[in-house]
Design a protein around this motif. Sequence first.
Motif, PDB file in Angstrom:
ATOM      1  N   SER A   1       0.576  -1.093   0.135  1.00 27.56           N
ATOM      2  CA  SER A   1      -0.001   0.084  -0.102  1.00 27.56           C
ATOM      3  C   SER A   1       0.927   1.299  -0.007  1.00 27.56           C
ATOM      4  O   SER A   1       0.547   2.298  -0.705  1.00 27.56           O
TER       5      SER A   1
ATOM      6  N   TRP B   1       2.556   1.614  -3.463  1.00 25.15           N
ATOM      7  CA  TRP B   1       1.619   2.038  -4.470  1.00 25.15           C
ATOM      8  C   TRP B   1       1.390   3.588  -4.332  1.00 25.15           C
ATOM      9  O   TRP B   1       1.491   4.344  -5.445  1.00 25.15           O
ATOM     10  N   PHE B   2       1.222   3.845  -3.209  1.00 27.38           N
ATOM     11  CA  PHE B   2       0.854   5.135  -2.890  1.00 27.38           C
ATOM     12  C   PHE B   2       2.073   6.247  -3.108  1.00 27.38           C
ATOM     13  O   PHE B   2       1.591   7.183  -4.096  1.00 27.38           O
TER      14      PHE B   2
ATOM     15  N   TYR C   1       1.998   8.810  -6.528  1.00 23.36           N
ATOM     16  CA  TYR C   1       1.973  10.188  -6.371  1.00 23.36           C
ATOM     17  C   TYR C   1       2.846  10.806  -7.398  1.00 23.36           C
ATOM     18  O   TYR C   1       2.495  11.886  -7.986  1.00 23.36           O
TER      19      TYR C   1
ATOM     20  N   LEU D   1      -5.000   2.437  -3.981  1.00 25.94           N
ATOM     21  CA  LEU D   1      -4.201   3.437  -3.509  1.00 25.94           C
ATOM     22  C   LEU D   1      -3.534   4.240  -4.707  1.00 25.94           C
ATOM     23  O   LEU D   1      -3.185   5.425  -4.369  1.00 25.94           O
TER      24      LEU D   1
ATOM     25  N   ALA E   1      -3.730   8.400  -4.781  1.00 23.97           N
ATOM     26  CA  ALA E   1      -2.601   9.048  -5.095  1.00 23.97           C
ATOM     27  C   ALA E   1      -2.705  10.071  -6.194  1.00 23.97           C
ATOM     28  O   ALA E   1      -2.499  11.247  -6.150  1.00 23.97           O
TER      29      ALA E   1
END
Length: 467
Positions: A282, A285-286, A290, A411, A415
């Motif tokens: 998580s 991925w974020f 982003y 996720l 972002a």
Amino acid sequence: MTTGGRSPPHTPSGSEAEGPSGDFGLAVGSAIDGLRSARLRVHAPLLLGFIMLFDSWDSVVIAYVLPSLMKEWGIGPAAAGLLMSSGYAGQFIGAILLGRLAERFGRMPVFKAAVLVMSVFALVSSVCPGYNSLLISRFIQGIAIGGALPVSITYINELAPKAIRGRYFAAFQFITISGYAVTAAASAAIIPAFGWRPMFALGALPLLLIPFVGLLLPESPRWLASRGRIAQTNKALVKLGGQAITVNAAAGTVQTVSPSAKPSPFGELFQPIFVRRTVTLSLLWFVTSYVSFGIITWIPSIYVTKFHMEIGESLRYSAVGTLIFVMVIPAVALIIDRVGRRQIAITGSLMSALAFAALASQIAPGIGAIVAMVMIGQFFTAGVSVILWPYTAENYPTSVRATAMGWASSLGRAAALLTPLAVGGLLALTGSIHIVFVIFAVLALIATLIWWLVAPETAKIDLDMVH
């Protein structure tokens, strides 16, 4: 997952192997690994890849039409950020929702429905008369865009033979991610000559490809086996060019088949057996998404508003940068099954952090050096993004794989949703682009540390033995 990044996801042996299908599921996995048919090794990644090229197109097309929309409709940075975020908000919902539906109803029905909705609302977006209607259309389309990607990636990973899974997925992903470069190149040619509306309309082209999916590709045999659907599993294997598996305990071909009545609950991702890998993935991925979506979605407008380029020049630079972004996939494909996932991701995260740190500190003076640093950051961030998809699929068993892929993708979409709002807000508040690059550099550095300290290697792991 264990500290130090060396222990793979639990891979039990014998009767402990994951999956409600028992030995039958293992036999299906072995059959897929042994298939050499063109339908499995060529048709599946290419056909789904070309469809998902337009998922990428629809996802980022707003970045290339936005400079024109800002002028035509008088949109400021904050409103522009909200317009971009509306699509990503839909994608966030779609990634979770459609991943769960794919666990329950199968990969193919959910995928085809998502592509249909995605294409129809591409046409709707092309005729929107104003800001509010486009905001709503992009949100609804985003639900389908966000769901189609993790479902298709789950399907591709479940078809991929173990020995070449990295290269197999890379072939699919190369075509998919090419949508970013195709969108950028097309925008440079189409928008100055014909305006922004045709860019949305072209996103409906997958409507022409949906019939071929039903004709050529079956439901995922691994998913069917996990549901105890023996006859359908065998039909799927035959459609892919293989042979049916005989369920005959006396002959010792397959010993057990136990159907599962329901898909695993979403909360299982956070049960003790999965929670460490779920939290780690998580975070990866974020932070990676982003940075990746921040560069892709905002750089055309930043070139125009902060570096005073003409729209045409901005789109051309963006097209070149996105082409470089796409070319990272063949580079990764050459080494992913030999070097593994982890070393590539560590290197990519670190190099992107250094590139954005250079931009933040203004070490790169002049527009040429700025564009070069942006492209370097894009290239290495893309490498990490490429790794995350197969890496995530390799961390979970079939019973929760689509759910996990949907969660991970959501996720990334979260972002992507926050990036336009945050960047737009920072630009409106401070007028400085350097703080944006500082944030990108810090997040890329965080990703580097996570990969180094807690992410295990998963290359050539047996999907049917992941627990």
